[in-house]
Write a protein that holds these residues in place. Structure first.
Motif, short mmCIF file in Angstrom:
data_model
loop_
_atom_site.label_atom_id
_atom_site.label_comp_id
_atom_site.label_asym_id
_atom_site.label_seq_id
_atom_site.Cartn_x
_atom_site.Cartn_y
_atom_site.Cartn_z
N ARG A 1 -12.10 0.17 7.74
CA ARG A 1 -12.63 0.49 6.80
C ARG A 1 -11.35 1.57 5.92
NH1 ARG A 1 -14.41 4.84 10.02
NH2 ARG A 1 -15.76 4.25 10.63
N SER A 2 -12.57 1.48 4.38
CA SER A 2 -11.68 1.34 3.30
C SER A 2 -11.62 3.46 3.07
CB SER A 2 -11.83 1.08 2.25
OG SER A 2 -13.23 0.96 1.85
N GLY A 3 -10.99 3.58 2.57
CA GLY A 3 -11.15 5.66 1.79
C GLY A 3 -10.53 6.33 2.99
N GLU A 4 -12.61 6.84 2.99
CA GLU A 4 -11.84 8.26 3.84
C GLU A 4 -11.50 7.56 5.37
OE1 GLU A 4 -14.58 11.45 3.87
OE2 GLU A 4 -15.03 11.25 2.60
N ARG A 5 -10.48 8.42 5.92
CA ARG A 5 -9.93 7.58 7.70
C ARG A 5 -9.97 8.61 8.24
NH1 ARG A 5 -7.87 2.47 7.26
NH2 ARG A 5 -8.32 1.47 5.27
N ASP A 6 -10.16 8.46 10.11
CA ASP A 6 -10.27 9.61 10.69
C ASP A 6 -8.58 10.34 11.25
OD1 ASP A 6 -12.97 9.49 11.14
OD2 ASP A 6 -12.39 7.84 12.24
N SER A 7 -9.19 11.60 11.75
CA SER A 7 -7.37 12.20 12.39
C SER A 7 -7.09 11.18 13.06
CB SER A 7 -7.82 13.62 12.82
OG SER A 7 -6.42 13.77 12.88
N GLY A 8 -5.48 10.98 12.40
CA GLY A 8 -4.79 10.48 14.16
C GLY A 8 -5.15 8.84 13.42
N SER A 9 -5.55 8.45 12.38
CA SER A 9 -5.51 6.68 11.89
C SER A 9 -4.48 6.48 10.82
CB SER A 9 -6.63 6.49 11.29
OG SER A 9 -7.28 7.39 9.63
N SER B 1 6.95 1.01 0.61
CA SER B 1 5.25 -0.10 0.77
C SER B 1 4.58 0.51 -0.72
CB SER B 1 5.15 1.68 1.98
OG SER B 1 6.31 0.36 2.99
N VAL B 2 3.62 0.26 -0.80
CA VAL B 2 2.77 0.26 -1.49
C VAL B 2 0.93 0.65 -0.93
CG1 VAL B 2 1.54 -0.40 -4.00
CG2 VAL B 2 4.29 0.08 -3.46
N ALA B 3 0.57 1.94 -0.78
CA ALA B 3 -1.03 1.51 -0.07
C ALA B 3 -1.81 1.99 -1.42
CB ALA B 3 -0.91 2.60 0.87
N THR B 4 -2.93 1.88 -1.05
CA THR B 4 -4.20 2.44 -2.53
C THR B 4 -5.48 2.62 -1.70
OG1 THR B 4 -5.45 0.01 -2.28
CG2 THR B 4 -3.90 0.04 -4.30
N GLY B 5 -5.20 3.37 -0.06
CA GLY B 5 -6.11 3.47 -0.14
C GLY B 5 -7.41 2.53 1.02
N GLY B 6 -7.39 1.08 1.41
CA GLY B 6 -7.66 0.38 1.23
C GLY B 6 -8.84 0.20 -0.35
N GLN B 7 -8.43 0.90 -1.36
CA GLN B 7 -10.26 0.51 -2.42
C GLN B 7 -9.48 -0.76 -3.52
OE1 GLN B 7 -11.95 2.63 -2.47
NE2 GLN B 7 -11.28 3.26 -1.10
N PRO C 1 -6.55 -4.20 -2.54
CA PRO C 1 -5.61 -4.21 -2.00
C PRO C 1 -5.31 -5.76 -2.74
CG PRO C 1 -7.34 -4.84 -0.45
CD PRO C 1 -7.98 -4.16 -1.61
N ALA C 2 -6.16 -6.21 -4.08
CA ALA C 2 -5.47 -6.61 -4.34
C ALA C 2 -4.45 -5.89 -5.78
CB ALA C 2 -6.33 -7.75 -5.87
N LEU C 3 -4.08 -4.48 -6.26
CA LEU C 3 -3.89 -4.12 -6.78
C LEU C 3 -2.13 -3.72 -5.67
CD1 LEU C 3 -2.35 -2.60 -9.23
CD2 LEU C 3 -4.47 -0.87 -8.32
N SER C 4 -2.23 -3.71 -4.35
CA SER C 4 -1.36 -3.74 -3.67
C SER C 4 0.17 -4.81 -3.72
CB SER C 4 -2.03 -2.91 -2.08
OG SER C 4 -2.54 -1.59 -2.45
N LYS C 5 -1.23 -6.23 -3.96
CA LYS C 5 -0.41 -7.09 -4.17
C LYS C 5 0.82 -7.38 -4.49
CE LYS C 5 -1.28 -11.91 -3.38
NZ LYS C 5 -2.01 -13.47 -2.54
N TYR C 6 -0.15 -6.65 -5.90
CA TYR C 6 0.50 -7.35 -7.21
C TYR C 6 2.02 -6.72 -7.78
CZ TYR C 6 0.46 -6.68 -12.72
OH TYR C 6 1.96 -6.16 -13.71
N LEU C 7 1.81 -5.34 -6.84
CA LEU C 7 2.57 -3.88 -7.22
C LEU C 7 3.78 -4.41 -6.47
CD1 LEU C 7 0.48 -1.02 -7.23
CD2 LEU C 7 1.60 -1.64 -9.17
N ARG C 8 3.53 -4.93 -4.81
CA ARG C 8 4.71 -5.67 -4.42
C ARG C 8 5.39 -6.49 -4.94
NH1 ARG C 8 4.94 -9.56 -1.08
NH2 ARG C 8 2.03 -10.07 -1.33
#
Length: 218
Positions: free
Chosen positions: A103-111, A126-132, A134-141
């Motif tokens: 899943r990416s984008g909206e998440r259910d409660s507790g996720s 840590s860096v997260a992009t909401g699953g939108q 992943p390549a950007l997360s890797k680059y920023l890391r």
């Protein structure tokens, strides 16, 4: 979503899915938790020290796996939406954290989302992009890895300098100023990053420079 750091020491992380995503999740949590990976097959990848259980549970069997293993976190990383839905439902019913790798984008409660992480222990970023993206997360890391070079040793220097100043009854305001000056010192960062001075030497130098006279004591 609110970023949090969670200690999984002596807990169980239950991963459903033996593909490359499941393997990556297993390696990620293996440093602290007891990881169990459930899958009918396992990819030719490294799962760390995870316990691999060859099984293909039906959706109605998923709650039983959570009941037996009592995980602190469940990871849904299979290629079957029905199974992943059942995993998420069972986790929510038990009040257990769940990470849906499909899943990416909206998440259910507790996720939860497992972000890209850079470690310079005890410093963690840590860096997260909401699953939108992943390549950007890797680059920023990768960018942060260079920026954080020496941060772990800097944290150690700050902690030990602060404790030593406290033991010598240096006034609180003065302690804060000295530690701030250390963090903002390009020379200290360079010494730690290049290895021209190790942490004990830097600490000794900082204390000698700031406590050479009695004027800094409270």
């Amino acid at each position: 979503m609110i970023p949090l750091l969670h200690d999984f020491t002596d807990t169980t992380v239950l991963v459903f899915g033996g593909g490359h995503v499941g393997a990556r999740k297993a390696r990620r949590f293996d440093r602290e938790a007891h990881v169990i990976v459930v899958s009918p097959t396992f990819a030719d990848r490294e799962f760390g020290g995870a316990e691999l259980v060859r099984a293909a549970p039906d959706p109605d069997e998923i709650p039983g796996w959570l009941e037996r293993t009592t995980p602190a976190l469940v990871v849904a990383a299979t290629d079957d939406d029905t199974i992943n839905d059942a995993i998420a439902d069972a986790a929510r019913e038990r009040g257990t954290l769940v990470n849906r790798a499909d899943r990416s984008g909206e998440r259910d409660s507790g996720s939860v989302v497992v972000p890209a992480t850079v470690r310079e222990d005890p410093v963690v970023v840590s860096v997260a992009t909401g699953g939108q993206a992943p390549a950007l997360s890797k680059y920023l890391r990768q960018e942060l890895e260079e920026t954080l070079s020496g941060a772990g040793e800097m944290a150690q220097v700050c902690a030990e300098v602060r404790e030593e100043l406290k033991s010598r009854d240096v006034a609180v305001d003065r302690r804060q100023q000295i530690v701030t000056d250390v963090v903002n010192s390009p020379d200290v960062w360079t010494a730690l990053r290049t290895g021209t001075s190790n942490s004990p030497q830097v600490i000794e130098d900082v204390l000698a420079e700031n406590l050479s006279t009695g004027g800094d004591r409270s």
